[in-house]
Design a protein around this motif. Structure first.
Motif, PDB file in Angstrom:
ATOM      1  N   LYS A   1      -0.785  12.617   5.721  1.00 21.12           N
ATOM      2  CA  LYS A   1      -1.619  11.762   6.547  1.00 21.12           C
ATOM      3  C   LYS A   1      -0.738  10.647   7.072  1.00 21.12           C
ATOM      4  O   LYS A   1      -0.089   9.939   6.296  1.00 21.12           O
ATOM      5  CB  LYS A   1      -2.807  11.214   5.756  1.00 21.12           C
ATOM      6  CG  LYS A   1      -3.777  12.315   5.355  1.00 21.12           C
ATOM      7  CD  LYS A   1      -5.088  11.763   4.830  1.00 21.12           C
ATOM      8  CE  LYS A   1      -5.920  12.854   4.186  1.00 21.12           C
ATOM      9  NZ  LYS A   1      -5.535  13.106   2.770  1.00 21.12           N
ATOM     10  N   ILE A   2      -0.718  10.530   8.383  1.00 22.72           N
ATOM     11  CA  ILE A   2       0.158   9.543   9.014  1.00 22.72           C
ATOM     12  C   ILE A   2      -0.188   8.138   8.531  1.00 22.72           C
ATOM     13  O   ILE A   2      -1.355   7.763   8.470  1.00 22.72           O
ATOM     14  CB  ILE A   2       0.068   9.670  10.553  1.00 22.72           C
ATOM     15  CG1 ILE A   2       0.744  10.990  10.953  1.00 22.72           C
ATOM     16  CG2 ILE A   2       0.745   8.486  11.251  1.00 22.72           C
ATOM     17  CD1 ILE A   2       0.486  11.456  12.341  1.00 22.72           C
ATOM     18  N   GLY A   3       0.855   7.426   8.139  1.00 20.15           N
ATOM     19  CA  GLY A   3       0.644   6.055   7.691  1.00 20.15           C
ATOM     20  C   GLY A   3       0.308   5.932   6.219  1.00 20.15           C
ATOM     21  O   GLY A   3       0.262   4.824   5.682  1.00 20.15           O
ATOM     22  N   GLU A   4       0.097   7.067   5.540  1.00 19.74           N
ATOM     23  CA  GLU A   4      -0.214   7.019   4.109  1.00 19.74           C
ATOM     24  C   GLU A   4       1.026   7.267   3.276  1.00 19.74           C
ATOM     25  O   GLU A   4       1.927   7.992   3.671  1.00 19.74           O
ATOM     26  CB  GLU A   4      -1.266   8.082   3.765  1.00 19.74           C
ATOM     27  CG  GLU A   4      -2.661   7.510   3.668  1.00 19.74           C
ATOM     28  CD  GLU A   4      -3.682   8.526   3.187  1.00 19.74           C
ATOM     29  OE1 GLU A   4      -3.301   9.486   2.506  1.00 19.74           O
ATOM     30  OE2 GLU A   4      -4.861   8.341   3.537  1.00 19.74           O
ATOM     31  N   ALA A   5       1.052   6.670   2.093  1.00 21.49           N
ATOM     32  CA  ALA A   5       2.192   6.873   1.196  1.00 21.49           C
ATOM     33  C   ALA A   5       2.230   8.333   0.750  1.00 21.49           C
ATOM     34  O   ALA A   5       1.179   8.975   0.663  1.00 21.49           O
ATOM     35  CB  ALA A   5       2.051   5.955  -0.014  1.00 21.49           C
ATOM     36  N   PRO A   6       3.422   8.875   0.480  1.00 24.57           N
ATOM     37  CA  PRO A   6       3.507  10.252  -0.021  1.00 24.57           C
ATOM     38  C   PRO A   6       2.789  10.389  -1.363  1.00 24.57           C
ATOM     39  O   PRO A   6       2.675   9.405  -2.104  1.00 24.57           O
ATOM     40  CB  PRO A   6       4.998  10.502  -0.196  1.00 24.57           C
ATOM     41  CG  PRO A   6       5.712   9.290   0.270  1.00 24.57           C
ATOM     42  CD  PRO A   6       4.726   8.233   0.595  1.00 24.57           C
TER      43      PRO A   6
END
Ligand code: CTP
Ligand code: CA
Length: 225
Positions: free
Chosen positions: A116-121
């Motif tokens: 998810k773009i912008g979310e931490a791995p």
């Protein structure tokens, strides 16, 4: 030919051999694993069969043909490998060459994890895997008469291997130098030491096939008496 005729020094003996890596799923498409070609384990299974043993080869995913004369059980995870080894008992001999993953993924997902773009791995949470060699070595019922482990080490080879033999409760350890420059991983030849209750045997550098044959012959001497 000996295997076909049911003769040879290991005729009537059952050997369990674990080989290859295990894979521990993160989700349906991803996993963590260990480096292992399975070459050494498969060669040992073949060499034991050549000496007449009935061999159950329990293998993680490898790109190798099934060795002749062996019953092959294919598994993926360490837990599956342990269950297969337990189901294969009783046995006279167990040789654990598999590069078992030390941990499995506790928070494994049944669906594919999406970026998810912008979310931490995502954080992968690991839990301990069962130790197949130690379990077989310490089995209260049906412990194989001869249990052999491998120790791949990058440093203090003999010391670490001796320690491992004690800790796991196995009879012999084949110690394998996998330090940089030793060219053991995926290669054709190996430098190994055999550690038993009496001490350390220094084997000359030889191919994995030759190591397998020499180990099988040495195993046969135990059952000759
Ligand atoms: N082994 C096993 N099951 C495990 C881990 C190791 O059966 N869960 C066996 C291997 O097949 C090998 C021996 O134990 O014969 C030693 O494996 P190794 O990875 O060197 O030992 P570990 O106890 O996992 O120690 P380390 O921290 O060095 O990885
Ligand atoms: Ca390990």
């Amino acid at each position: 030919i000996e295997a076909i005729l049911g003769s040879g020094p290991l005729a009537g003996r059952h050997a369990i051999v674990t080989s290859g890596p295990t894979i521990e799923p993160i989700d349906p498409v991803r996993y963590i694993s260990n480096r292992s070609s399975g070459r050494q384990g498969h060669a040992i299974a073949a060499a034991l069969a050549e000496l007449g043993a009935e061999v159950t080869l329990i293998s993680g995913p490898v790109a190798l043909a099934d060795p002749a004369g062996c019953r092959v059980v294919r598994v993926e995870s360490a837990m599956q490998m342990l269950n297969a080894a337990r189901s294969a008992l009783p046995a006279d001999i167990a040789v654990c060459t598999a590069a078992v993953a030390d941990w499995s993924v506790v928070n494994r997902s049944t669906e594919k994890r999406k970026k998810k773009i912008g979310e931490a791995p995502p954080v992968i949470e690991l839990g301990p895997n069962p130790d197949i060699l130690a379990t077989l070595s310490r089995a209260e019922t049906a412990r194989p008469r001869l249990v052999i482990g491998f120790a791949a080490e990058t440093q203090a080879l003999i010391e670490n291997a001796r320690d491992k033999r004690q800790r796991k409760g196995c009879d012999w350890i084949v110690a394998n130098d996998v330090s940089e420059g030793s060219e053991s991983f995926g290669g054709e030849s190996n430098t190994v030491y055999l550690i038993d209750e009496t001490g350390v045997e220094d084997w000359p550098r030889m191919s994995k096939l030759e190591i397998a044959r020499r180990l099988a012959r040495r195993i046969a001497t135990v059952f000759a008496s």
